[in-house]
Design an enzyme around this catalytic site. Structure first.
Site, PDB file in Angstrom:
ATOM      1  N   CYS A  99       0.832  -1.204   0.000  1.00  0.00           N
ATOM      2  CA  CYS A  99       0.000   0.000   0.000  1.00  0.00           C
ATOM      3  C   CYS A  99       0.867   1.254   0.000  1.00  0.00           C
ATOM      4  O   CYS A  99       0.585   2.215  -0.716  1.00  0.00           O
ATOM      5  CB  CYS A  99      -0.935  -0.006   1.207  1.00  0.00           C
ATOM      6  N   CYS A 195      -6.372  -2.553   6.603  1.00  0.00           N
ATOM      7  CA  CYS A 195      -7.483  -1.601   6.482  1.00  0.00           C
ATOM      8  C   CYS A 195      -8.751  -2.234   5.926  1.00  0.00           C
ATOM      9  O   CYS A 195      -9.849  -1.886   6.338  1.00  0.00           O
ATOM     10  CB  CYS A 195      -7.067  -0.406   5.637  1.00  0.00           C
TER      11      CYS A 195
END
Length: 380
Positions: A99, A195
């Protein structure tokens, strides 16, 4: 004229204090919330919406502009599909590293530059230092919170444009600053986990996207002990959730390997069983912070997972470009798919994805046969 900084605001205390410090330093600060995932939790609440609102409240308190940008497509294509592909190969990926590489310091940076930003900023516990035109990534001052591990695949262009406002602070100091300035997020709990999974059951989440198949659990000597619920639910060194307690000596069992072809989960009893240890690894897709590999062979230290103590290693480059990382002493539960991050004192040099490990004892080489991929599917 003020320098413009686009700050990634997550709705947490770290990015909130980062906004405060940047404004106090005289920058023109613009807060930007990255929406990478859109899904409600088990209570029908989208945590991304809550986090965005928290970030907006802090931006309002500090009187800085605030916007939301949707990176869901980029996140799915560059991070989530990678995450699933790694599990399909029997490995345990680290999506946070990807990410940072693909979203926060790539897609986010590109967007910020289109807004004529001079810099981007993130609330990471890490530091950037410029030396003779080169940009070095340094550990954060707070050793317990240092996040340089997750930033090990960031390139020079991104680092040259990056500010880590709280990298020189301890977490305690960050909380104190937030409370002193009455920031809305001052007492907000730190987020945990990945997440797109959050606080939900990890195995249940994987089952939604990857087809699992029950198979045999065997000890490293070949004795059948029970059934596993699908190889994707287990990682090397795992102790909890195997489901075979009370067998053998009474010592805990640990995952020692996976055979994708035969759909077998191998386990070893006792935390110091030699089948759990390796002496070196092969790292693929190496990435170097300075853009080029240091002189080899390289004596340095490494981390094979976040918050692991530094491990002394010797690194060399193989003919195929992969890294051979040999440890000074055998290490337990080094896991394919994770990232081997290399350090020279306080400097993060870069890292590579762990492809395979060399077991402490040759007879255990068969434990991690990942050459044949079973049939999985991805739900759109």
């Amino acid at each position: 004229m003020k320098k413009r900084v686009i700050l990634g605001m997550s709705g947490g205390v770290d990015s909130s204090v980062s906004a405060l410090l940047l404004k106090e330093a005289g920058y023109e600060v613009i807060g930007l919330f990255m929406k990478n995932w859109d899904e409600e939790d088990e209570y029908g609440v989208c945590t991304a919406t809550e986090d965005a609102e928290d970030a907006r409240r802090v931006a309002s308190q500090l009187d800085i502009p605030f916007y939301t940008i949707n990176f869901e497509k980029e996140y799915w294509n560059r991070v989530f599909t990678y995450f699933l592909d790694e599990y399909k190969q029997g490995r345990t990926p680290n999506p946070d590293v990807m990410c940072n590489q693909e979203i926060k310091f790539n897609a986010f940076l590109d967007y910020a530059l289109k807004l004529e930003a001079d810099y981007i900023a993130m609330g990471h516990y890490a530091q950037v230092e410029e030396r003779d035109g080169k940009y070095y990534l340094l550990r954060g001052r707070d050793k317990n919170k240092d996040q340089s591990y997750f930033l090990s695949r960031i390139e020079q262009q991104a680092l040259s444009k990056t500010i880590f406002p709280i990298g020189h602070l301890e977490k305690r100091e960050v909380r104190e600053m937030a409370e002193k300035n009455n920031l809305y997020t001052a007492k907000k709990k730190d987020s945990t986990g990945i997440c797109f999974i959050g606080e939900r059951d990890f195995d249940e989440f994987l089952d939604r996207y990857l087809l699992t198949k029950e198979g045999d659990i065997m000890d490293v000597e070949g004795n059948k002990l029970g059934k596993h619920t699908g190889l994707i639910h287990y990682t090397l060194g795992q102790r909890r959730g195997i489901g075979i307690g009370g067998i053998g000596t009474g010592e805990p069992w640990f995952v020692a390997g996976k055979n994708l072809k035969k759909n077998i989960l191998y386990v070893a009893q006792g935390e110091n069983h030699p089948a759990l240890y390796s002496t070196s690894l092969i790292g693929e897709s190496p990435s170097w912070i300075l853009g080029e590999a240091p002189n080899m062979p390289l004596k340095c230290t490494a981390k094979f997972r976040y918050r692991q103590s530094d491990i002394p290693v010797m690194v060399d480059v193989l003919e195929d470009g992969n890294l051979h990382i040999k440890y000074d002493e055998p290490v337990k539960a080094v896991t394919p798919g994770q990232v081997a991050v290399l350090y020279k004192d306080e400097i993060c040099l870069g890292g590579s994805i762990i492809k395979s490990i060399e077991p402490l004892e040759k007879k255990y080489e068969y434990l991690n046969d990942q050459k044949i991929i079973t049939k999985f599917f991805i739900s759109p």
